[in-house]
Design a protein around this motif. Structure first.
Motif, PDB file in Angstrom:
ATOM      1  N   VAL A   1      37.218  30.306  45.384  1.00 57.37           N
ATOM      2  CA  VAL A   1      37.874  31.025  44.478  1.00 57.37           C
ATOM      3  C   VAL A   1      39.255  30.570  43.835  1.00 57.37           C
ATOM      4  O   VAL A   1      39.535  30.789  42.826  1.00 57.37           O
ATOM      5  CB  VAL A   1      37.860  32.579  45.079  1.00 57.37           C
ATOM      6  CG1 VAL A   1      36.566  33.211  45.298  1.00 57.37           C
ATOM      7  CG2 VAL A   1      38.835  32.721  46.206  1.00 57.37           C
TER       8      VAL A   1
ATOM      9  N   ARG B   1      39.593  30.009  39.992  1.00 61.16           N
ATOM     10  CA  ARG B   1      40.776  30.464  39.139  1.00 61.16           C
ATOM     11  C   ARG B   1      41.462  29.355  38.311  1.00 61.16           C
ATOM     12  O   ARG B   1      41.828  29.660  37.306  1.00 61.16           O
ATOM     13  CB  ARG B   1      41.700  31.333  40.213  1.00 61.16           C
ATOM     14  CG  ARG B   1      42.833  31.739  39.408  1.00 61.16           C
ATOM     15  CD  ARG B   1      44.142  31.897  40.499  1.00 61.16           C
ATOM     16  NE  ARG B   1      44.567  30.832  40.950  1.00 61.16           N
ATOM     17  CZ  ARG B   1      45.014  30.856  42.100  1.00 61.16           C
ATOM     18  NH1 ARG B   1      45.208  31.814  43.045  1.00 61.16           N
ATOM     19  NH2 ARG B   1      45.446  29.514  42.713  1.00 61.16           N
TER      20      ARG B   1
ATOM     21  N   ASN C   1      30.575  40.678  40.990  1.00 62.11           N
ATOM     22  CA  ASN C   1      31.247  41.667  41.361  1.00 62.11           C
ATOM     23  C   ASN C   1      32.321  41.981  40.074  1.00 62.11           C
ATOM     24  O   ASN C   1      32.942  42.991  40.045  1.00 62.11           O
ATOM     25  CB  ASN C   1      31.712  41.742  42.724  1.00 62.11           C
ATOM     26  CG  ASN C   1      32.872  40.533  42.861  1.00 62.11           C
ATOM     27  OD1 ASN C   1      33.447  40.065  41.688  1.00 62.11           O
ATOM     28  ND2 ASN C   1      32.816  39.821  43.865  1.00 62.11           N
TER      29      ASN C   1
ATOM     30  N   ARG D   1      34.897  39.903  39.280  1.00 60.69           N
ATOM     31  CA  ARG D   1      36.105  39.492  39.122  1.00 60.69           C
ATOM     32  C   ARG D   1      36.248  38.213  38.236  1.00 60.69           C
ATOM     33  O   ARG D   1      37.533  38.316  37.679  1.00 60.69           O
ATOM     34  CB  ARG D   1      36.294  38.579  40.878  1.00 60.69           C
ATOM     35  CG  ARG D   1      36.629  39.738  41.742  1.00 60.69           C
ATOM     36  CD  ARG D   1      36.989  38.992  43.188  1.00 60.69           C
ATOM     37  NE  ARG D   1      35.828  38.281  43.918  1.00 60.69           N
ATOM     38  CZ  ARG D   1      35.037  38.511  44.792  1.00 60.69           C
ATOM     39  NH1 ARG D   1      35.425  39.707  45.321  1.00 60.69           N
ATOM     40  NH2 ARG D   1      34.165  38.059  44.986  1.00 60.69           N
ATOM     41  N   THR D   2      35.377  37.390  38.140  1.00 57.06           N
ATOM     42  CA  THR D   2      35.873  36.291  37.076  1.00 57.06           C
ATOM     43  C   THR D   2      35.911  36.709  35.690  1.00 57.06           C
ATOM     44  O   THR D   2      36.649  36.412  34.752  1.00 57.06           O
ATOM     45  CB  THR D   2      34.912  34.879  37.110  1.00 57.06           C
ATOM     46  OG1 THR D   2      33.412  35.453  37.136  1.00 57.06           O
ATOM     47  CG2 THR D   2      35.115  34.142  38.459  1.00 57.06           C
TER      48      THR D   2
ATOM     49  N   ASP E   1      36.724  40.008  34.996  1.00 66.35           N
ATOM     50  CA  ASP E   1      38.186  40.456  34.729  1.00 66.35           C
ATOM     51  C   ASP E   1      39.136  39.704  34.637  1.00 66.35           C
ATOM     52  O   ASP E   1      40.062  39.794  33.779  1.00 66.35           O
ATOM     53  CB  ASP E   1      38.353  41.434  35.953  1.00 66.35           C
ATOM     54  CG  ASP E   1      39.643  42.160  35.933  1.00 66.35           C
ATOM     55  OD1 ASP E   1      39.805  43.067  35.172  1.00 66.35           O
ATOM     56  OD2 ASP E   1      40.475  42.023  36.692  1.00 66.35           O
ATOM     57  N   HIS E   2      38.999  38.414  35.135  1.00 66.57           N
ATOM     58  CA  HIS E   2      40.188  37.314  34.989  1.00 66.57           C
ATOM     59  C   HIS E   2      40.189  36.826  33.661  1.00 66.57           C
ATOM     60  O   HIS E   2      41.178  36.564  32.860  1.00 66.57           O
ATOM     61  CB  HIS E   2      39.864  36.370  36.056  1.00 66.57           C
ATOM     62  CG  HIS E   2      40.982  35.450  36.182  1.00 66.57           C
ATOM     63  ND1 HIS E   2      42.383  35.500  36.848  1.00 66.57           N
ATOM     64  CD2 HIS E   2      41.135  34.204  35.900  1.00 66.57           C
ATOM     65  CE1 HIS E   2      43.249  34.511  36.805  1.00 66.57           C
ATOM     66  NE2 HIS E   2      42.611  33.641  36.177  1.00 66.57           N
TER      67      HIS E   2
ATOM     68  N   GLU F   1      41.556  39.224  31.042  1.00 65.65           N
ATOM     69  CA  GLU F   1      43.024  39.284  31.188  1.00 65.65           C
ATOM     70  C   GLU F   1      43.719  38.004  30.418  1.00 65.65           C
ATOM     71  O   GLU F   1      44.527  38.114  29.587  1.00 65.65           O
ATOM     72  CB  GLU F   1      43.354  39.072  32.591  1.00 65.65           C
ATOM     73  CG  GLU F   1      45.011  39.478  32.789  1.00 65.65           C
ATOM     74  CD  GLU F   1      45.388  39.219  34.147  1.00 65.65           C
ATOM     75  OE1 GLU F   1      45.923  38.464  34.907  1.00 65.65           O
ATOM     76  OE2 GLU F   1      45.042  40.584  34.695  1.00 65.65           O
TER      77      GLU F   1
ATOM     78  N   ALA G   1      28.655  45.017  39.568  1.00 63.53           N
ATOM     79  CA  ALA G   1      30.273  44.678  39.543  1.00 63.53           C
ATOM     80  C   ALA G   1      30.785  46.128  39.804  1.00 63.53           C
ATOM     81  O   ALA G   1      30.308  47.211  39.473  1.00 63.53           O
ATOM     82  CB  ALA G   1      30.534  44.392  38.006  1.00 63.53           C
ATOM     83  N   HIS G   2      32.140  45.954  40.251  1.00 59.21           N
ATOM     84  CA  HIS G   2      33.042  46.890  40.476  1.00 59.21           C
ATOM     85  C   HIS G   2      33.044  47.768  38.981  1.00 59.21           C
ATOM     86  O   HIS G   2      33.205  47.166  38.053  1.00 59.21           O
ATOM     87  CB  HIS G   2      34.415  46.694  40.991  1.00 59.21           C
ATOM     88  CG  HIS G   2      35.378  47.718  41.274  1.00 59.21           C
ATOM     89  ND1 HIS G   2      36.280  48.288  40.314  1.00 59.21           N
ATOM     90  CD2 HIS G   2      35.643  48.263  42.616  1.00 59.21           C
ATOM     91  CE1 HIS G   2      36.798  49.205  40.856  1.00 59.21           C
ATOM     92  NE2 HIS G   2      36.485  49.249  42.475  1.00 59.21           N
TER      93      HIS G   2
ATOM     94  N   SER H   1      35.446  48.972  37.380  1.00 55.63           N
ATOM     95  CA  SER H   1      36.612  48.532  36.638  1.00 55.63           C
ATOM     96  C   SER H   1      36.429  47.078  36.094  1.00 55.63           C
ATOM     97  O   SER H   1      37.260  46.604  35.078  1.00 55.63           O
ATOM     98  CB  SER H   1      38.007  48.454  37.612  1.00 55.63           C
ATOM     99  OG  SER H   1      37.924  47.556  38.365  1.00 55.63           O
ATOM    100  N   SER H   2      35.457  46.453  36.559  1.00 53.39           N
ATOM    101  CA  SER H   2      35.088  45.088  35.971  1.00 53.39           C
ATOM    102  C   SER H   2      33.788  45.037  35.083  1.00 53.39           C
ATOM    103  O   SER H   2      32.985  44.093  35.408  1.00 53.39           O
ATOM    104  CB  SER H   2      35.223  44.138  37.068  1.00 53.39           C
ATOM    105  OG  SER H   2      36.465  44.023  37.647  1.00 53.39           O
TER     106      SER H   2
END
Length: 160
Positions: free
Chosen positions: A11, A15, A39, A41-42, A44-45, A48, A64-65, A67-68
């Motif tokens: 990870v 990133r 999930n 994470r990427t 969301d990244h 952003e 996915a969560h 929020s994502s």
């Protein structure tokens, strides 16, 4: 190396690669395609790092969560090979494919269909970042950012 240490290294490399790629596509129009939402994470990244850029995420099922999760119009569920093929010619600036399984037979099959699919999704000059090595006549291998071990991630630019 423990599986936990391996995950942490993966990870961190992911990133660093995504941050590097965001710079490479900064002046390139077009959407970003996330093959394998997982999930989130990427996704969301990337959201952003690339504010205002359309990011379309694909996965077999939504895991996915909350929020994502992308907006409904940018979430495509089903077999990625089939669903992403419907986006052929979209002119993506980036295809991020984090869909390796570490099962040799499954990953070998993915490495068969992913290179032509990614090429069909990208615009000339677009980038594909993958957890699997890809071979295709129109994909030029790119160097990884400093600090990312060779073989941990793979970067390519569509040449034509």
């Amino acid at each position: 190396m423990s599986r936990l240490d391996s995950f942490i290294r993966r990870v961190c490399a992911q990133r660093d690669v995504l941050d590097h790629v965001c710079g490479l596509i900064a002046g390139l129009p077009g959407p970003v395609l996330e093959l394998g939402l997982g999930n989130g994470r990427t996704f969301d990244h990337l959201r952003e790092r690339l504010p205002g850029r359309r990011i379309v995420a694909f996965d077999r099922v939504l895991g996915a969560h909350k929020s994502s999760v992308p907006p409904e119009e940018d979430l495509v569920l089903g077999e990625i090979l089939e669903t992403a093929a419907r986006f052929t010619g979209i002119g993506a600036a980036l295809v991020h494919a984090d869909i390796e399984t570490n099962y040799a037979e499954v990953d070998a099959e993915t490495m068969r269909w992913l290179p032509p699919l990614a090429t069909d999704l990208l615009q000339p000059g677009g980038i594909v970042a993958s957890g699997l090595p890809l071979q295709h006549a129109t994909l030029q291998h790119l160097d990884l950012p400093a600090g990312v071990p060779s073989g941990r991630y793979f970067l390519y630019r569509r040449t034509t």
